[in-house]
Write a protein that holds these residues in place. Structure first.
Motif, mmCIF file in Angstrom:
data_model
loop_
_atom_site.group_PDB
_atom_site.id
_atom_site.type_symbol
_atom_site.label_atom_id
_atom_site.label_comp_id
_atom_site.label_asym_id
_atom_site.label_seq_id
_atom_site.Cartn_x
_atom_site.Cartn_y
_atom_site.Cartn_z
ATOM 1 N N GLY A 285 6.875 -3.418 -3.821
ATOM 2 C CA GLY A 285 7.486 -4.717 -4.079
ATOM 3 C C GLY A 285 8.369 -5.159 -2.932
ATOM 4 N N GLN A 324 15.082 -4.878 -6.894
ATOM 5 C CA GLN A 324 13.682 -4.677 -6.514
ATOM 6 C C GLN A 324 12.862 -5.708 -7.289
ATOM 7 N N PHE A 326 9.086 -7.505 -8.309
ATOM 8 C CA PHE A 326 7.642 -7.299 -8.438
ATOM 9 C C PHE A 326 7.028 -8.479 -9.164
ATOM 10 N N SER A 330 1.812 -6.143 -8.875
ATOM 11 C CA SER A 330 2.427 -4.903 -8.380
ATOM 12 C C SER A 330 3.093 -4.137 -9.517
ATOM 13 N N HIS A 331 3.600 -4.855 -10.506
ATOM 14 C CA HIS A 331 4.281 -4.183 -11.618
ATOM 15 C C HIS A 331 3.343 -3.260 -12.368
ATOM 16 N N LEU A 334 3.352 0.425 -11.290
ATOM 17 C CA LEU A 334 4.587 1.227 -11.300
ATOM 18 C C LEU A 334 4.525 2.347 -12.340
ATOM 19 N N LEU A 407 4.401 -12.342 -3.946
ATOM 20 C CA LEU A 407 4.874 -12.395 -5.336
ATOM 21 C C LEU A 407 4.454 -13.738 -5.896
#
Ligand SMILES: Cc1cc2nc3c(=O)[nH]c(=O)nc-3n(C[C@H](O)[C@H](O)[C@H](O)COP(=O)(O)OP(=O)(O)OC[C@H]3O[C@@H](n4cnc5c(N)ncnc54)[C@H](O)[C@@H]3O)c2cc1C
Length: 488
Positions: A285, A324, A326, A330-331, A334, A407
Motif C-alpha cells: 500500500g 497505511q 490500501f 491491495s487490501h 493482507l 488506490l
C-alpha cells in the motif's frame, strides 16, 4: 546455594535450546526465569514463530516437515534459499559489519539445528498465510521465509518447555538473576530474592534491553522511551549488564534496534492476549504522515528486509504517527494482522471521505499526494506480489519501487500506526562457539550467550526470521559447550 553443572538464564527460544542441549549431554541443568510462570517464554512467546533457514529445495524442507502432503508440494513453489543467499542477505543488511564467523555458523547450522528441534517436539509448517501468494495456480514463497512453528511463538515455547520439563531441566520462575561472579573455575549467580546458584557453565539468554525505558533513551536516543513495546516487559538488559560487570566487552550497534509499524492503540507493553498488532505489509500500500506526505519508499524491497526500520521512521514523523492506505485490491492481499479485532481501521467509499476521517491529518495535502501517486504508477508493468516486480512509480520525489498499485478501487482502508519496538541490536560479543568475549577477544571461561543479547549480528537492518534461528543455533552450541565444562 544450589549447585548445577549448567545454569541458563532466560526461558525464551535461545535459553530453552541451550538448556535442552546441555541436558542432552547429561548435565544437571537449571533454567532461571525472571518472569512468573504464566509470562514465561520471553519475546519468543510473542513471535509469529517464523524461522529463516537455508535449504536447497523441498527435500530439505521435508526433513523439517515430514507430514508435508504431496498435494501441498504440488500446489507450492517453495523454491530454494541457499546458504549463500542467507549469508549474503544478512551480511548486506548489516552493511557488512556482522561477524563473518558467527554468521557463517548461524547459516550453516540452520537446517541441522531446526531438524534437531523437530526431535525436541517443535512442529514446523509452511507459512502460507504470511509469506506466499498464489500466482498462476501455485503458492509462491517470497522473501527468504518459508516455515513457521505450528502454534506460532506460543507453540514454540510450549513445545520446548514441555520437553525441558520432561527431560529434567529444573525451572526456577520469579528468579531475576542480578549478579554474576567468578567462583573458582565456574560461576555463581545471585537472584533478586537472594536465591544463589553455582555452576561450571552459564548461558546468558536474557534478551536485549527493549523494555528498559532509561537505556532506550540513553542508547537508542531521544524519543525512543516513548515507543510501544511489542514483546515481553522483562528484557531490560540484565544479562548484558552482568556480563559487562565481569569483563565482557559491549559490542554491536547499541543505538540500533528492530522496530516496526504498530497499531496506534496497541497496549504499551506486549500482551499475549493481543498479539498481531504489527502492520508489516505496507509494501502493498502507501504510507503517509500527518502532513499528508509519504516518507518512505514502501516498495523498496520485500517487507521482510525493510520492516525492522519502519518504527524508527514513524517515530520521526509529526506526533510519531502514520497511516497505511490500501484500496480493495491491495487490501484483499493482507494477512491476519490486518484483520485482528482491535486494529485501528478506518474505512471509506471515496478518497475524499477517507481523508476527512483520518484524525489530525492534513486532508488536502493527503489528496494531493494520492493524486500524484496514482498518476505516477507504471500501469504497463504487471503486478506480481511474489517477486520484486519492478512495477514502480515515475517522477515522484520518494518513489515506490515495486508493487505500485493505484488506490482507486473502493472501499479504501487506512490503518493508524506508530512505533513498536521489537528488540535491540547492541549487546555482547561472542565467537562462533557462543563464548562471551572480553576486550582482548578472549573468552570468559564458562560464560556463553545466545539470542537477542548477542551484539555481533544485526547492525542496520534485520531479515525476518533470523532472530529465532540464530538463538536456536547459538543456544544449542552454548548449551553443549557449557555442559562439556563439568568434566573439564
Ligand atoms: C511480537 C514479536 C514477534 C516476533 N516474531 C519473530 C519471528 O516470527 N521470527 C523471528 O525470528 N523473530 C521474531 N521476533 C524476534 C524474536 O522475539 C527474538 O529474536 C527471539 O525470540 C529472542 O529469543 P531470546 O531467547 O533471545 O529472548 P526472549 O525470548 O525474550 O527470552 C529472554 C528471557 O529472559 C528472561 N530474563 C530477562 N532478564 C532476566 C534475568 N535477569 N534473570 C532471568 N531471566 C531473565 C525474560 O523474562 C525472557 O523470558 C519477534 C519479536 C516480537 C516481540
Amino acid at each position: 546455594m544450589q549447585d548445577y553443572d549448567v545454569i541458563v538464564l532466560g526461558s525464551g527460544n535461545a535459553g530453552l535450546c541451550a538448556a535442552l542441549s546441555a541436558r542432552e549431554q547429561g548435565a544437571r541443568v537449571a533454567l532461571l526465569e525472571r518472569a512468573p510462570q504464566r509470562f514465561r517464554g520471553g519475546n519468543s512467546a510473542h513471535t509469529g514463530g517464523a524461522f529463516r533457514v537455508a535449504y536447497d529445495g523441498v527435500d530439505d524442507l521435508r526433513q523439517l516437515m515430514p507430514d508435508l502432503l504431496d498435494s501441498e508440494v504440488e500446489n507450492s513453489d517453495f523454491g530454494r534459499y541457499s546458504s549463500d543467499d542467507f549469508y549474503g542477505e544478512l551480511a548486506a543488511l548489516s552493511q557488512y559489519r556482522a561477524d563473518p564467523e558467527v554468521l557463517d555458523t548461524v547459516v550453516g547450522e540452520s537446517l541441522p539445528t531446526l531438524r534437531w528441534m523437530t526431535g525436541k517436539g517443535v512442529r514446523f509448517m509452511p507459512i502460507y498465510g504470511r509469506q506466499a501468494f498464489k500466482v498462476e495456480g501455485k503458492y509462491r514463497f517470497w522473501g527468504g521465509l518459508t516455515i513457521e512453528v505450528s502454534g506460532g511463538g506460543l507453540g514454540l515455547v510450549e513445545a520446548l518447555l514441555g520437553r525441558a520439563e520432561r527431560d529434567g531441566v529444573e525451572l526456577h520462575y520469579d528468579c531475576r538473576a542480578q549478579a554474576l561472579t567468578r567462583d573458582g573455575d565456574g560461576w555463581r549467580i545471585r537472584c533478586a530474592d537472594g536465591r544463589e546458584f553455582r555452576a561450571a557453565g552459564v548461558v546468558l539468554a536474557t534478551g536485549g534491553f527493549h523494555a528498559n525505558l532509561a537505556w532506550r533513551a540513553q542508547y537508542l536516543g531521544p524519543g525512543w522511551d516513548l515507543a510501544k513495546v511489542r514483546g515481553t516487559r522483562y528484557n531490560t538488559g540484565d544479562g548484558i549488564q552482568m556480563a559487562l560487570d565481569v569483563g565482557a566487552v559491549p559490542y554491536g550497534n547499541w543505538s540500533g534496534c528492530h522496530a516496526v509499524f504498530y497499531d496506534v492503540n496497541a497496549p504499551e507493553l506486549g500482551d499475549l492476549d493481543r498479539l498481531n498488532q504489527q502492520k508489516n505489509y505496507f509494501h502493498l500500500g502507501l504510507v503517509v504522515n500527518a502532513d499528508g506526505k509519504r516518507f518512505v519508499d514502501e516498495g523498496l524491497d520485500f517487507r521482510n528486509y525493510t520492516y525492522s526500520g519502519m518504527g524508527a521512521k514513524v517515530l520521526q514523523q509529526p506526533s510519531g504517527v502514520a497511516w497505511q492506505l490500501f484500496d480493495q485490491h491491495s487490501h484483499d492481499l493482507l494477512p491476519d494482522e490486518y484483520r485482528v479485532r482491535q486494529a485501528t481501521r478506518i474505512q471509506a467509499d471515496s478518497l475524499e471521505e477517507l481523508a476527512g476521517k483520518l484524525e489530525g491529518i492534513n486532508a488536502n495535502a493527503l489528496l494531493e499526494t494520492l493524486r500524484e501517486y496514482n498518476a505516477a504508477v507504471r500501469r504497463e508493468v504487471p503486478f506480481n506480489p511474489a517477486v520484486r516486480d519492478g512495477r514502480s512509480t515515475t517522477g515522484l520525489a520518494i518513489p515506490k519501487s515495486n508493487w505500485a498499485n493505484p488506490l482507486e478501487q473502493p472501499p479504501f482502508v487506512a490503518y493508524a500506526v506508530t512505533c513498536g519496538i521489537t528488540f535491540t541490536f547492541g549487546g555482547l560479543k561472542v565467537n562462533s562457539g557462543a563464548e562471551v568475549l572480553d576486550e582482548a577477544d578472549q573468552p570468559l571461561p564458562g560464560l556463553y550467550a545466545a539470542g537477542e543479547l548477542v551484539g555481533n549480528l544485526y547492525y542496520v537492518k534485520y531479515a525476518g526470521g533470523a532472530g529465532l534461528t540464530s538463538g536456536s543455533v547459538l543456544g544449542r552450541i552454548a548449551g553443549a559447550a557449557a555442559a562439556a565444562r563439568r568434566s573439564a
